[in-house]
Design an enzyme around this catalytic site. Structure first.
Site, PDB file in Angstrom:
ATOM      1  N   ARG A  65       4.219  -4.931   6.329  1.00  0.00           N
ATOM      2  CA  ARG A  65       2.838  -4.754   6.817  1.00  0.00           C
ATOM      3  C   ARG A  65       2.733  -5.619   8.053  1.00  0.00           C
ATOM      4  O   ARG A  65       2.816  -6.859   7.956  1.00  0.00           O
ATOM      5  CB  ARG A  65       1.835  -5.192   5.746  1.00  0.00           C
ATOM      6  CG  ARG A  65       0.417  -5.273   6.288  1.00  0.00           C
ATOM      7  CD  ARG A  65      -0.614  -5.433   5.199  1.00  0.00           C
ATOM      8  NE  ARG A  65      -0.730  -4.208   4.421  1.00  0.00           N
ATOM      9  CZ  ARG A  65      -1.711  -3.965   3.543  1.00  0.00           C
ATOM     10  NH1 ARG A  65      -2.646  -4.880   3.324  1.00  0.00           N
ATOM     11  NH2 ARG A  65      -1.760  -2.832   2.888  1.00  0.00           N
TER      12      ARG A  65
ATOM     13  N   GLN B 280      -0.302   5.044   1.863  1.00  0.00           N
ATOM     14  CA  GLN B 280      -1.618   5.254   1.257  1.00  0.00           C
ATOM     15  C   GLN B 280      -1.959   6.745   1.194  1.00  0.00           C
ATOM     16  O   GLN B 280      -2.445   7.242   0.172  1.00  0.00           O
ATOM     17  CB  GLN B 280      -2.680   4.507   2.091  1.00  0.00           C
ATOM     18  CG  GLN B 280      -4.110   4.720   1.612  1.00  0.00           C
ATOM     19  CD  GLN B 280      -4.372   4.115   0.245  1.00  0.00           C
ATOM     20  OE1 GLN B 280      -4.126   2.948   0.032  1.00  0.00           O
ATOM     21  NE2 GLN B 280      -4.862   4.920  -0.690  1.00  0.00           N
TER      22      GLN B 280
ATOM     23  N   ARG C  71      -0.811   4.535  -6.157  1.00  0.00           N
ATOM     24  CA  ARG C  71       0.028   3.780  -5.225  1.00  0.00           C
ATOM     25  C   ARG C  71       1.343   3.398  -5.907  1.00  0.00           C
ATOM     26  O   ARG C  71       2.408   3.476  -5.298  1.00  0.00           O
ATOM     27  CB  ARG C  71      -0.695   2.507  -4.716  1.00  0.00           C
ATOM     28  CG  ARG C  71      -1.815   2.745  -3.722  1.00  0.00           C
ATOM     29  CD  ARG C  71      -1.354   3.353  -2.398  1.00  0.00           C
ATOM     30  NE  ARG C  71      -0.357   2.560  -1.703  1.00  0.00           N
ATOM     31  CZ  ARG C  71      -0.632   1.529  -0.891  1.00  0.00           C
ATOM     32  NH1 ARG C  71      -1.872   1.194  -0.647  1.00  0.00           N
ATOM     33  NH2 ARG C  71       0.345   0.876  -0.283  1.00  0.00           N
TER      34      ARG C  71
ATOM     35  N   HIS D 260      -1.328   4.133   8.018  1.00  0.00           N
ATOM     36  CA  HIS D 260      -1.051   3.674   6.647  1.00  0.00           C
ATOM     37  C   HIS D 260      -0.472   4.859   5.852  1.00  0.00           C
ATOM     38  O   HIS D 260      -1.130   5.428   4.987  1.00  0.00           O
ATOM     39  CB  HIS D 260      -2.353   3.177   6.020  1.00  0.00           C
ATOM     40  CG  HIS D 260      -2.169   2.301   4.821  1.00  0.00           C
ATOM     41  ND1 HIS D 260      -0.941   2.018   4.272  1.00  0.00           N
ATOM     42  CD2 HIS D 260      -3.086   1.629   4.051  1.00  0.00           C
ATOM     43  CE1 HIS D 260      -1.102   1.211   3.231  1.00  0.00           C
ATOM     44  NE2 HIS D 260      -2.388   0.966   3.076  1.00  0.00           N
TER      45      HIS D 260
ATOM     46  N   ASP E  22     -13.837   4.295   4.281  1.00  0.00           N
ATOM     47  CA  ASP E  22     -13.030   3.073   4.426  1.00  0.00           C
ATOM     48  C   ASP E  22     -13.960   1.993   4.981  1.00  0.00           C
ATOM     49  O   ASP E  22     -15.112   2.286   5.356  1.00  0.00           O
ATOM     50  CB  ASP E  22     -11.858   3.375   5.392  1.00  0.00           C
ATOM     51  CG  ASP E  22     -10.800   2.277   5.427  1.00  0.00           C
ATOM     52  OD1 ASP E  22     -10.911   1.288   4.674  1.00  0.00           O
ATOM     53  OD2 ASP E  22      -9.855   2.405   6.240  1.00  0.00           O
TER      54      ASP E  22
ATOM     55  N   CYS F 290      -9.628   3.928  -0.067  1.00  0.00           N
ATOM     56  CA  CYS F 290      -8.303   3.321  -0.193  1.00  0.00           C
ATOM     57  C   CYS F 290      -8.376   1.928  -0.809  1.00  0.00           C
ATOM     58  O   CYS F 290      -7.395   1.431  -1.341  1.00  0.00           O
ATOM     59  CB  CYS F 290      -7.628   3.268   1.169  1.00  0.00           C
ATOM     60  SG  CYS F 290      -8.671   2.500   2.437  1.00  0.00           S
TER      61      CYS F 290
HETATM   62  N1   CP Z   1      -5.167   0.150   0.267  1.00  0.00           N
HETATM   63  C1   CP Z   1      -4.397  -0.925   0.514  1.00  0.00           C
HETATM   64  O1   CP Z   1      -3.436  -0.863   1.272  1.00  0.00           O
HETATM   65  O2   CP Z   1      -4.772  -2.052  -0.152  1.00  0.00           O
HETATM   66  P1   CP Z   1      -4.158  -3.498   0.089  1.00  0.00           P
HETATM   67  O3   CP Z   1      -4.646  -3.980   1.432  1.00  0.00           O
HETATM   68  O4   CP Z   1      -4.727  -4.331  -1.033  1.00  0.00           O
HETATM   69  O5   CP Z   1      -2.673  -3.412   0.046  1.00  0.00           O
END
Ligand code: CP
Length: 337
Positions: A104, A134, A298, A131, A229, A270
């Protein structure tokens, strides 16, 4: 076997994405029977984070463990990622230790730099641009909660809110798969032209459709799924008053908005969410909400992705080869120590 990374759903065809989702569903079925195969026994995953995470971090670590492998959580600031060591050196070194990297990164360019230099698969666990893990999970969740008999190509997906990294990925995967996608937001926060061009090109190939509009009520009137979101993220704190004024109350997903959609509409997010901001508790905890099924998926998605990318590259020694090597090592140890 060619090295495959998972950085953008645009790198894959509709058929490849649907195959990946089929694999994830097989792995989920196995999990529900307590029968997850240990397909990644002895394999290691490096998880590099420049930002905190709950879902991505836990689902990848648990997923790798359930597949018989091991995950290392390298939290923000823990390793030299472009600081005191070049990104290229770090990527090459980590590739010598592990079988797969999930990262990330704050900037998408950092992700592309990792891909350029890594010699193992790299999975994008979120950047400032997209992302992808996701949204594979999101499509799986939509398939599981679609109105009975409705084809994927007929799904109507409406995203209400800011043009976030999740929006870019969601509009790309939905249009690539031939769905009908709508974004509702104030003009200033609508999907940028560059994203629209990609989505339109997808629609041309897939037969899907893409619309952007200001009116959220019009946008949800045929929706099977309403998705939202956060309205602001870390680093946008200075913009909170302006953003709140632009989105509230018109773009909040509340029961008034849900009532303009078909009765069967499902609500998605998400997560993490700012409850009472982009969506109300009443919606998030209602029968329309599938946010926790989405979060669970996930885990199944990460397992499918890990198997898809890593399993073909694992060295699979025969029992005979293993016995020969173990014998040589034990003989050496017994004769020297
Ligand atoms: N949706 C998602 O990626 O959550 P996190 O930021 O908790 O990983």
């Amino acid at each position: 076997m060619e090295l495959k990374h998972f950085i953008d759903t645009q790198d894959f065809t509709k058929a490849e994405l649907l195959d990946l989702i089929k694999l994830i569903r097989l792995i989920k079925q196995a999990d529900k029977q307590g029968a997850t195969p240990k397909l990644l026994e002895g394999a290691s995953l490096a998880m590099l984070f420049e930002e905190p995470s709950t879902r991505t971090r836990i689902s990848f670590e648990v997923g790798m463990t359930e597949l018989g492998g091991h995950a290392l959580y390298l939290k923000p600031g823990e390793i030299h990622l472009g600081v005191r060591e070049s990104l290229s050196d770090t990527a090459q070194v980590i590739s010598r230790y592990v079988d797969v990297i999930m990262a990330r990164t704050l900037k998408h360019e950092t992700m592309l730099g990792l891909v350029e230099n890594a010699t193992v698969p790299v999975i994008n666990g979120l950047t400032d641009y997209n992302h992808p893990t996701q949204v594979v999970c999101d499509v799986l969740t939509m398939i599981e909660h679609a109105p009975e008999g409705k084809k994927l190509e007929d799904f109507n997906v409406t995203f209400v809110g800011d043009a976030t990294n999740v929006l870019s990925s969601l509009m790309f995967i939905c249009t690539r798969l031939g769905m009908n996608f709508t974004h509702a937001a104030p003009k200033k926060y609508q999907a940028p032209d560059a994203w629209m061009e990609i989505a339109k090109a997808n629609c041309k190939q897939s037969g899907g459709s893409i619309r952007v509009m200001e009116d959220p009520i019009d946008a949800v009137k045929d929706a099977d799924f309403i998705y939202t979101d956060l309205w602001w993220w870390v680093g946008q704190e200075d913009e909170i008053p302006e953003r709140r004024a632009a989105f509230m109350p018109r773009y909040q997903v509340n029961m008034d908005l849900i009532e303009h959609a078909p009765e069967h509409v499902k609500f998605m997010h998400c997560l993490p969410a700012s409850r009472g901001v982009e969506a109300t508790d009443e919606v998030m905890d209602s029968d329309h909400s599938i946010i926790f099924d989405q979060a669970e998926n996930r885990l199944h998605t990460e397992k499918g992705l890990l198997v898809w990318l890593v399993y073909p590259h694992l060295k699979k020694a025969s029992a005979e080869q293993k016995a020969v090597h173990a014998g040589q090592i034990v003989d050496f140890l017994e004769s020297h120590f």
